[in-house]
Design a protein around this motif. Structure first.
Motif, PDB file in Angstrom:
ATOM      1  N   CYS A 154      51.617  31.521  57.237  1.00 46.02           N
ATOM      2  CA  CYS A 154      52.605  32.275  56.469  1.00 46.02           C
ATOM      3  C   CYS A 154      52.502  31.951  54.979  1.00 46.02           C
ATOM      4  O   CYS A 154      52.567  32.818  54.116  1.00 46.02           O
ATOM      5  CB  CYS A 154      53.975  31.850  56.954  1.00 46.02           C
ATOM      6  N   LYS A 155      52.346  30.666  54.698  1.00 46.50           N
ATOM      7  CA  LYS A 155      52.227  30.236  53.296  1.00 46.50           C
ATOM      8  C   LYS A 155      50.977  30.847  52.656  1.00 46.50           C
ATOM      9  O   LYS A 155      51.004  31.260  51.502  1.00 46.50           O
ATOM     10  CB  LYS A 155      52.129  28.711  53.225  1.00 46.50           C
ATOM     11  N   GLN A 156      49.897  30.885  53.434  1.00 41.72           N
ATOM     12  CA  GLN A 156      48.652  31.468  52.895  1.00 41.72           C
ATOM     13  C   GLN A 156      48.869  32.927  52.521  1.00 41.72           C
ATOM     14  O   GLN A 156      48.423  33.390  51.465  1.00 41.72           O
ATOM     15  CB  GLN A 156      47.514  31.399  53.943  1.00 41.72           C
ATOM     16  N   ILE A 157      49.566  33.656  53.404  1.00 44.63           N
ATOM     17  CA  ILE A 157      49.801  35.092  53.146  1.00 44.63           C
ATOM     18  C   ILE A 157      50.611  35.251  51.856  1.00 44.63           C
ATOM     19  O   ILE A 157      50.274  36.050  50.978  1.00 44.63           O
ATOM     20  CB  ILE A 157      50.550  35.740  54.339  1.00 44.63           C
ATOM     21  N   LEU A 158      51.665  34.451  51.738  1.00 42.85           N
ATOM     22  CA  LEU A 158      52.499  34.560  50.534  1.00 42.85           C
ATOM     23  C   LEU A 158      51.712  34.130  49.291  1.00 42.85           C
ATOM     24  O   LEU A 158      51.794  34.787  48.242  1.00 42.85           O
ATOM     25  CB  LEU A 158      53.769  33.701  50.677  1.00 42.85           C
ATOM     26  N   ALA A 159      50.962  33.057  49.415  1.00 42.29           N
ATOM     27  CA  ALA A 159      50.207  32.560  48.251  1.00 42.29           C
ATOM     28  C   ALA A 159      49.277  33.655  47.720  1.00 42.29           C
ATOM     29  O   ALA A 159      49.157  33.841  46.508  1.00 42.29           O
ATOM     30  CB  ALA A 159      49.417  31.312  48.631  1.00 42.29           C
ATOM     31  N   GLU A 160      48.621  34.377  48.627  1.00 39.24           N
ATOM     32  CA  GLU A 160      47.725  35.453  48.192  1.00 39.24           C
ATOM     33  C   GLU A 160      48.498  36.527  47.452  1.00 39.24           C
ATOM     34  O   GLU A 160      48.062  37.040  46.423  1.00 39.24           O
ATOM     35  CB  GLU A 160      46.993  36.072  49.402  1.00 39.24           C
ATOM     36  N   ARG A 161      49.665  36.877  47.973  1.00 36.82           N
ATOM     37  CA  ARG A 161      50.475  37.927  47.321  1.00 36.82           C
ATOM     38  C   ARG A 161      50.950  37.483  45.954  1.00 36.82           C
ATOM     39  O   ARG A 161      50.957  38.245  45.003  1.00 36.82           O
ATOM     40  CB  ARG A 161      51.691  38.270  48.175  1.00 36.82           C
ATOM     41  N   VAL A 162      51.393  36.229  45.900  1.00 37.64           N
ATOM     42  CA  VAL A 162      51.901  35.718  44.620  1.00 37.64           C
ATOM     43  C   VAL A 162      50.772  35.693  43.600  1.00 37.64           C
ATOM     44  O   VAL A 162      50.937  36.109  42.446  1.00 37.64           O
ATOM     45  CB  VAL A 162      52.524  34.313  44.804  1.00 37.64           C
ATOM     46  N   LYS A 163      49.601  35.260  44.040  1.00 39.30           N
ATOM     47  CA  LYS A 163      48.464  35.189  43.107  1.00 39.30           C
ATOM     48  C   LYS A 163      48.115  36.579  42.577  1.00 39.30           C
ATOM     49  O   LYS A 163      47.927  36.778  41.384  1.00 39.30           O
ATOM     50  CB  LYS A 163      47.240  34.588  43.817  1.00 39.30           C
ATOM     51  N   LYS A 164      48.052  37.536  43.500  1.00 38.83           N
ATOM     52  CA  LYS A 164      47.714  38.911  43.106  1.00 38.83           C
ATOM     53  C   LYS A 164      48.765  39.435  42.120  1.00 38.83           C
ATOM     54  O   LYS A 164      48.441  40.032  41.094  1.00 38.83           O
ATOM     55  CB  LYS A 164      47.664  39.783  44.364  1.00 38.83           C
ATOM     56  N   PHE A 165      50.029  39.183  42.464  1.00 38.58           N
ATOM     57  CA  PHE A 165      51.107  39.647  41.591  1.00 38.58           C
ATOM     58  C   PHE A 165      50.950  39.038  40.194  1.00 38.58           C
ATOM     59  O   PHE A 165      51.058  39.726  39.177  1.00 38.58           O
ATOM     60  CB  PHE A 165      52.476  39.259  42.175  1.00 38.58           C
ATOM     61  N   LEU A 166      50.677  37.730  40.145  1.00 36.92           N
ATOM     62  CA  LEU A 166      50.601  37.057  38.841  1.00 36.92           C
ATOM     63  C   LEU A 166      49.421  37.562  38.016  1.00 36.92           C
ATOM     64  O   LEU A 166      49.549  37.777  36.808  1.00 36.92           O
ATOM     65  CB  LEU A 166      50.493  35.544  39.031  1.00 36.92           C
ATOM     66  N   VAL A 167      48.293  37.755  38.679  1.00 35.52           N
ATOM     67  CA  VAL A 167      47.112  38.247  37.937  1.00 35.52           C
ATOM     68  C   VAL A 167      47.458  39.597  37.306  1.00 35.52           C
ATOM     69  O   VAL A 167      47.224  39.822  36.103  1.00 35.52           O
ATOM     70  CB  VAL A 167      45.885  38.368  38.881  1.00 35.52           C
ATOM     71  N   GLU A 168      48.054  40.473  38.072  1.00 30.77           N
ATOM     72  CA  GLU A 168      48.377  41.819  37.549  1.00 30.77           C
ATOM     73  C   GLU A 168      49.456  41.736  36.474  1.00 30.77           C
ATOM     74  O   GLU A 168      49.365  42.380  35.437  1.00 30.77           O
ATOM     75  CB  GLU A 168      48.842  42.728  38.700  1.00 30.77           C
ATOM     76  N   HIS A 169      50.486  40.930  36.748  1.00 34.32           N
ATOM     77  CA  HIS A 169      51.596  40.825  35.792  1.00 34.32           C
ATOM     78  C   HIS A 169      51.098  40.227  34.470  1.00 34.32           C
ATOM     79  O   HIS A 169      51.482  40.676  33.385  1.00 34.32           O
ATOM     80  CB  HIS A 169      52.714  39.966  36.387  1.00 34.32           C
ATOM     81  N   GLN A 170      50.238  39.247  34.576  1.00 31.27           N
ATOM     82  CA  GLN A 170      49.759  38.596  33.340  1.00 31.27           C
ATOM     83  C   GLN A 170      48.895  39.548  32.516  1.00 31.27           C
ATOM     84  O   GLN A 170      48.924  39.515  31.280  1.00 31.27           O
ATOM     85  CB  GLN A 170      49.026  37.297  33.695  1.00 31.27           C
ATOM     86  N   GLU A 171      48.166  40.426  33.185  1.00 28.60           N
ATOM     87  CA  GLU A 171      47.406  41.447  32.437  1.00 28.60           C
ATOM     88  C   GLU A 171      48.368  42.372  31.693  1.00 28.60           C
ATOM     89  O   GLU A 171      48.172  42.702  30.529  1.00 28.60           O
ATOM     90  CB  GLU A 171      46.593  42.298  33.420  1.00 28.60           C
ATOM     91  N   LYS A 172      49.431  42.774  32.398  1.00 30.30           N
ATOM     92  CA  LYS A 172      50.411  43.683  31.775  1.00 30.30           C
ATOM     93  C   LYS A 172      51.145  42.983  30.627  1.00 30.30           C
ATOM     94  O   LYS A 172      51.464  43.610  29.619  1.00 30.30           O
ATOM     95  CB  LYS A 172      51.414  44.177  32.827  1.00 30.30           C
TER      96      LYS A 172
END
Ligand code: TYM
Length: 378
Positions: A342-360
């Motif tokens: 479960c943690k792995q699934i969330l970690a992937e989502r959080v990472k993806k979110f952060l990469v996109e958010h930081q670009e924006k």
């Protein structure tokens, strides 16, 4: 305004601690629960109920029914929310802003976003004006990165825009006695006098559109329920100045990654900041508190507890859609999924979110100026 280490519930603009009982807050703060009728009306008007409404993450309100009624009668409202820039934004702060963006899109509403560098300067003993000014800019980038419309969004920086707000702040302040302010905010003899005046400043944007256009415009404030004391004072003053009382819609707190408690910048190891390197955020998620059992065997046999699990809470507040969250709850309760997975699934989502958010956020630096409040273009 004191620190409280017990389990006793404390919810003020400066401190949120203990076990939060949201039903009790509705009673104590004198707000209303969000009813199925109100949700139905929003659904009808917008064609689409935001998950934060469906899941009752936004759970309480004042006069939201009135705002909808005015809107149905053809009267547009403005939105008002804000940030006290004392450090980086964490993803808990984003929850009410994401919801505000939905409201802006669906109702075509203008947003006033107040950044209270004055409040943070006054509140933090060790701050000079440098820290809140720096974070004011950095935090504004987070707001812009969420995709707010530049021509419908006005960011107010208190120390920069005080000229346009001061008269209104004075008119508000004149109607708030020291005894009311002390009762509502818990001011003490040691509180500096800047903080005594500050609630008048946070009230201003609720009336700003009305003052600038010269007639009453309804205002809706989406925020977590910790800001409610400000609105009680603001609503008391409104009729004395001839303005509408601002309406509110209140959300719950996105929890931290530890055991209980809201996500808070003062506990950086259990908060995910929008400027965290994605790998650091991943590490934080992998050490999160869960509702798991002591052993894998036990968990397979008895299932785990999603209701106390910070990983589940994150998915619930911010990431998963309805069918995914139902499936996760089922798999958790029935022991079909282990906490590590479960943690792995969330970690992937959080990472993806952060990469996109930081670009924006980076892109937001180019059109930052377009969002700034200018009294002339109200
Ligand atoms: P601040 O900077 O403490 O918080 C900014 C916004 O985030 C909400 N919030 C949270 N929401 C969900 N989960 C959490 N864990 C969480 N922690 C904080 C807060 O309720 C707030 O909406 N004085 C204000 C700044 C302000 C303001 C406003 C906020 C000025 N005008 C109007 C809301 C509406 C402050 O210091 O917010």
């Amino acid at each position: 305004m004191s620190n409280n280490n017990s389990e006793e519930m404390v919810v003020t603009p400066w401190e949120v601690s203990g076990k939060i009982d949201y039903d009790r807050l509705i009673q104590e703060f004198g707000t209303q629960p969000l009813t199925p009728e109100i949700l139905e009306r929003i659904q009808k008007l917008t064609g689409d109920l935001h998950p934060q409404l469906r899941r009752r993450i936004f759970f309480s309100h004042r006069d939201l029914d009135w705002i909808l009624q005015r809107y149905e009668a053809g009267e547009k409202f403005v939105l008002y929310t804000g940030r006290g820039p004392s450090g980086p934004v964490h993803i808990g702060h984003l929850a009410p802003w994401i919801f505000t963006k939905y409201l802006q899109d669906k109702f075509g509403a203008k947003l006033y976003f107040q950044i209270t560098d004055d409040e943070r300067f006054l509140y933090h003993d060790n701050f000079t004006m440098t820290e809140p000014r720096k974070w004011a800019y950095e935090n504004a980038l987070d707001l812009i990165a969420l995709g707010f419309e530049p021509d419908k969004t006005r960011i107010i920086m208190d120390t920069k825009n005080m000229g346009a707000m001061y008269e209104l702040a004075l008119r508000i302040a004149k109607h708030v006695t020291y005894s009311t302010a002390r009762a509502v905010f818990g001011f003490q003899d040691s509180t500096n006098i800047g903080l005594l005046f500050y609630p008048a400043v946070q009230a201003v944007p609720a009336f700003l559109e009305s003052a600038l256009v010269g007639h009453n415009v309804p205002c809706l404030i989406p925020a977590a329920i910790d800001q409610d004391p400000y609105w009680r004072v603001t609503r008391d003053v409104a009729p004395k100045l001839g303005y509408y009382k601002p309406a509110q819609v209140h959300c719950r707190f996105v929890p931290g990654l530890g055991r209980g408690g809201k996500m808070s910048a003062s506990m950086p190891e259990t908060a995910i900041f929008t400027i965290d390197p994605p790998e650091l955020a991943q590490k934080k998620v992998l050490s999160a508190f869960t509702g798991g059992r002591a052993t894998v065997e036990e968990q397979k046999r008895l299932g785990a507890n999603p209701d106390i699990c910070s990983v589940f809470a994150y998915e619930y507040f911010l990431f998963m859609d309805d069918s995914e969250i139902e499936e996760l709850r089922f798999n958790c309760l029935s022991g079909n999924i282990m906490c590590g997975d479960c943690k792995q699934i969330l970690a992937e989502r959080v990472k993806k979110f952060l990469v996109e958010h930081q670009e924006k956020r980076e892109k937001a630096k180019d059109n930052f100026e377009e969002y700034l409040f200018n009294p002339k273009d109200a």
